[in-house]
Design an enzyme around this catalytic site. Structure first.
Site, PDB file in Angstrom:
ATOM      1  N   SER A   1      -6.892  18.906  17.112  1.00  0.00           N
ATOM      2  CA  SER A   1      -5.439  18.752  17.107  1.00  0.00           C
ATOM      3  C   SER A   1      -4.914  18.582  18.539  1.00  0.00           C
ATOM      4  O   SER A   1      -5.397  17.719  19.280  1.00  0.00           O
ATOM      5  CB  SER A   1      -4.830  19.973  16.405  1.00  0.00           C
ATOM      6  OG  SER A   1      -3.494  19.783  16.125  1.00  0.00           O
TER       7      SER A   1
ATOM      8  N   ASP B   1      -6.536  15.534   5.756  1.00  0.00           N
ATOM      9  CA  ASP B   1      -5.627  15.870   6.855  1.00  0.00           C
ATOM     10  C   ASP B   1      -4.537  14.798   6.923  1.00  0.00           C
ATOM     11  O   ASP B   1      -4.782  13.685   7.362  1.00  0.00           O
ATOM     12  CB  ASP B   1      -6.415  15.922   8.166  1.00  0.00           C
ATOM     13  CG  ASP B   1      -5.567  16.341   9.352  1.00  0.00           C
ATOM     14  OD1 ASP B   1      -4.325  16.445   9.213  1.00  0.00           O
ATOM     15  OD2 ASP B   1      -6.142  16.572  10.434  1.00  0.00           O
TER      16      ASP B   1
ATOM     17  N   HIS C   1      -5.387  19.637   7.574  1.00  0.00           N
ATOM     18  CA  HIS C   1      -5.535  19.700   9.033  1.00  0.00           C
ATOM     19  C   HIS C   1      -6.316  20.941   9.467  1.00  0.00           C
ATOM     20  O   HIS C   1      -7.061  20.896  10.440  1.00  0.00           O
ATOM     21  CB  HIS C   1      -4.140  19.687   9.666  1.00  0.00           C
ATOM     22  CG  HIS C   1      -4.158  19.601  11.157  1.00  0.00           C
ATOM     23  ND1 HIS C   1      -4.851  18.620  11.840  1.00  0.00           N
ATOM     24  CD2 HIS C   1      -3.581  20.384  12.116  1.00  0.00           C
ATOM     25  CE1 HIS C   1      -4.686  18.798  13.144  1.00  0.00           C
ATOM     26  NE2 HIS C   1      -3.924  19.854  13.332  1.00  0.00           N
TER      27      HIS C   1
END
Lengths: 380, 204
Positions: free
Chosen positions: A155, A320, A353
């Site tokens: 991320s 995700d 995610h």
């Protein structure tokens, strides 16, 4: 598991002080600052086995192991790091650092500004991914690490890893960019904006200087976290875990917490609001929004990556939707354009995610294989 | 990898040596359906290519990484949109053509992304295969190791079929090698050849 032979064991944080001013991308300057970090494994003689793990929005320097006085406080990527694990601490020297502006010990909005004797609060500079990379480079200098074997993260951490290859091409051999994006989409910025607004409009926020008022914008932080959390999961994962389950088994025809998902989200929100700093949350989401290496190159990501020299592993997760596989494929395309070594894996996972933080056999096998390959380069 | 490993690898997959012979040192190569990365590793070691593989299978992704080759996970059936035009000197489809669903579109994509294409495939016109069919059974052999019910091969063809296909779709064949085992076949290739390797480019 703290007692596992695969755990790095009990760890403790270290603190580095920097007295050379750091110039931020925004033009702001911090005359001095501190970074807290942890290390696992042993730095080899020619200092070629160092890995930097960059954290995401709510992460910190406690990446693996546990604290002797608090064994339940296990590092956020403990599944990945330890003896015999994908990031094998028998081979690698791993560094986790709390980013500047964080709320886990490194200088941030809740730290005391030595010039005023009060917390920085709203006066703390807005930090960018580039600024973090600079501060991390100073930490590397301090530890005598000229070049990392790898810089990695998921991320927002993946953005830092990529930025390393652009800011310091000669200082990183491999970049592992996981569940990340070359820049946020409008929709993604929109989620961050709603989260920020929840904090900014909380009456207890006091323009960022709530510390002096003895209050914390808990409601705002809780809402921000609840919203964020929804976007880190997938529809399937939520359906699986909660479905339409009711806490009492029947409708109460009220606005109390009824559905299991409501209960879960509020619990997550409360837990987060109890320890996380509201200013840090604002600052981290802003760093996400600003990250856009193509921007300074006429919006051409190919040109942005022209500076990179590293080898890349790019990973995404099928469910995700906050950092979708499509965004990772855009990174891969730009790397291919620049004739860089790159491998790309699209991991089938139901956890959205958050997958990058989870134990997942195939994901861990891919990481293990790639890290073994890195290890062969310096042990050969 | 030792020289011995190379020769055993080339013996196990005779098309590898044929493909490598066409590829100059330092060329850029995209290997579609690259499996565990054996061909790319062979080309890395013998030709110092700048190579990438495309592969869909999870276990093969891990194997490629272990083999030290670049691999991009993706489905060939959805095209090569992740690759820029003219990005590679060679795009290879080794023992995969017969298992692709949209063969025509894929060959066109190969020639968009690469200056030249290379394909290898089992020759369905090989006499042993014909004999099997004549006897009333689908052929099962080293080159066609599947039963009819579990085969990934949905588009088996003969040398003639492939050459007709190329003529129709403006694909210009530059070179062909036909083999049975590791020996080259010159006489009646569509009948006596077990496997074919072609090098081609866009027709002018």
């Amino acid at each position: 598991m703290p007692n596992s032979p695969h755990s790095v064991g009990a760890v403790s944080a270290q603190r580095a002080q920097f007295d050379t001013p750091l110039l931020f991308k925004s033009g702001a300057e911090l005359p001095r600052y501190e970074l807290v970090y942890e290390t696992y494994g042993t730095l080899n003689r020619d200092k070629s086995n160092a890995i930097l793990v960059c954290h995401a929005l709510s992460g910190h320097h406690h990446v693996a192991g546990y604290y002797a006085d608090d064994p339940s406080n296990v590092g956020w990527w403990d599944t990945m790091i330890g003896p015999g694990k994908p990031i094998d601490t028998n081979k690698f020297f791993v560094i986790g650092v709390n980013n500047l502006g964080g709320c886990h010990g490194s200088t941030g909005p809740s730290s005391t500004n030595p010039e005023t004797g009060k917390p920085y609060g709203a006066s703390f500079p807005v930090v960018t991914v580039e600024d973090w990379v600079e501060s991390q480079a100073h930490l590397a200098d301090l530890l005598g690490i000229r070049q990392f074997a790898a810089v990695m993260g998921g991320s927002l951490g993946g953005m830092q890893a990529m930025q390393w290859s652009l800011s310091h091409p000669g200082r990183v051999r491999h970049v592992l960019a996981i569940a990340t994006a070359p820049r946020l989409t409008a929709e993604n910025i929109a989620f961050n904006d709603v989260a920020r607004n929840a904090i900014l409009t909380d009456p207890d926020f006091h323009g960022g200087n709530f510390y002096g008022h003895g209050v914390v914008p808990t409601r705002g932080l809780r809402l921000a976290r609840m919203l964020g959390h929804i976007t880190y999961l997938s529809d399937d994962a939520m359906a699986d875990k909660f479905g339409r389950g009711l806490r009492s088994g029947k409708y109460g025809y009220s606005y109390d917490i009824e559905f299991e998902i409501e209960s879960y989200l509020r619990h997550q929100g409360d837990k987060f609001a109890a320890y996380f700093d509201a200013n840090t949350y604002l600052l981290m989401t802003k760093a996400l929004d600003y990250f856009d290496p193509a921007h300074e190159h006429g919006d051409d990501l190919n040109k942005a990556f022209a500076a990179a020299r590293a080898n890349f592993l790019v990973l995404s997760f099928t469910t995700d939707w906050r950092f979708s596989p499509e965004r990772s494929r855009a990174i891969v395309k730009a790397l291919l354009h620049n004739r860089l070594n790159v491998s790309y894996g699209e991991i089938t996972s139901t956890h959205g995610h958050d997958s990058f933080l989870m134990q997942h056999t195939h994901y861990h096998e891919v990481m293990h294989a790639y890290l073994d390959r890195i290890a062969r380069e310096f042990s050969a | 990898m030792s020289a011995h490993d190379h020769s055993s690898l080339a013996a196990a997959r005779p098309d590898f040596a044929a493909i490598a012979a066409w590829i100059p040192q330092g060329a850029s190569v995209l290997d579609l359906g690259c499996g565990d990365g054996s061909l790319l590793r062979y080309l890395n070691d013998t030709r110092k290519v700048r190579g990438y593989g495309v592969e869909i299978d999870d276990l093969n992704i891990v194997a490629c990484i272990q083999n030290g080759v670049n691999v991009i996970q993706g489905d060939l059936e959805s095209g090569l949109s992740g690759f820029e035009s003219d990005a590679f000197d060679f795009v290879i489809l080794s023992q995969t053509l017969q298992a692709t669903r949209h063969t025509e579109a894929l060959v066109q994509e190969m020639l968009r992304v690469g200056r030249e294409g290379i394909v290898s495939f089992p020759n369905f016109g090989y006499w042993r295969n014909r004999l099997n069919v004549l006897r009333g059974n689908m052929p099962v052999s080293r080159d066609l190791p599947y039963q009819w019910y579990d085969t990934p091969n949905v588009h088996l063809c003969t040398l003639h079929d492939f050459e007709d296909f190329c003529a129709e779709y403006r694909v210009h064949i530059l070179e062909r090698r036909v083999m049975t085992g590791d020996s080259e076949v010159h006489l009646l290739p569509n009948l006596l050849g077990g496997m074919a390797v072609y090098r081609f480019q866009r027709a002018a």
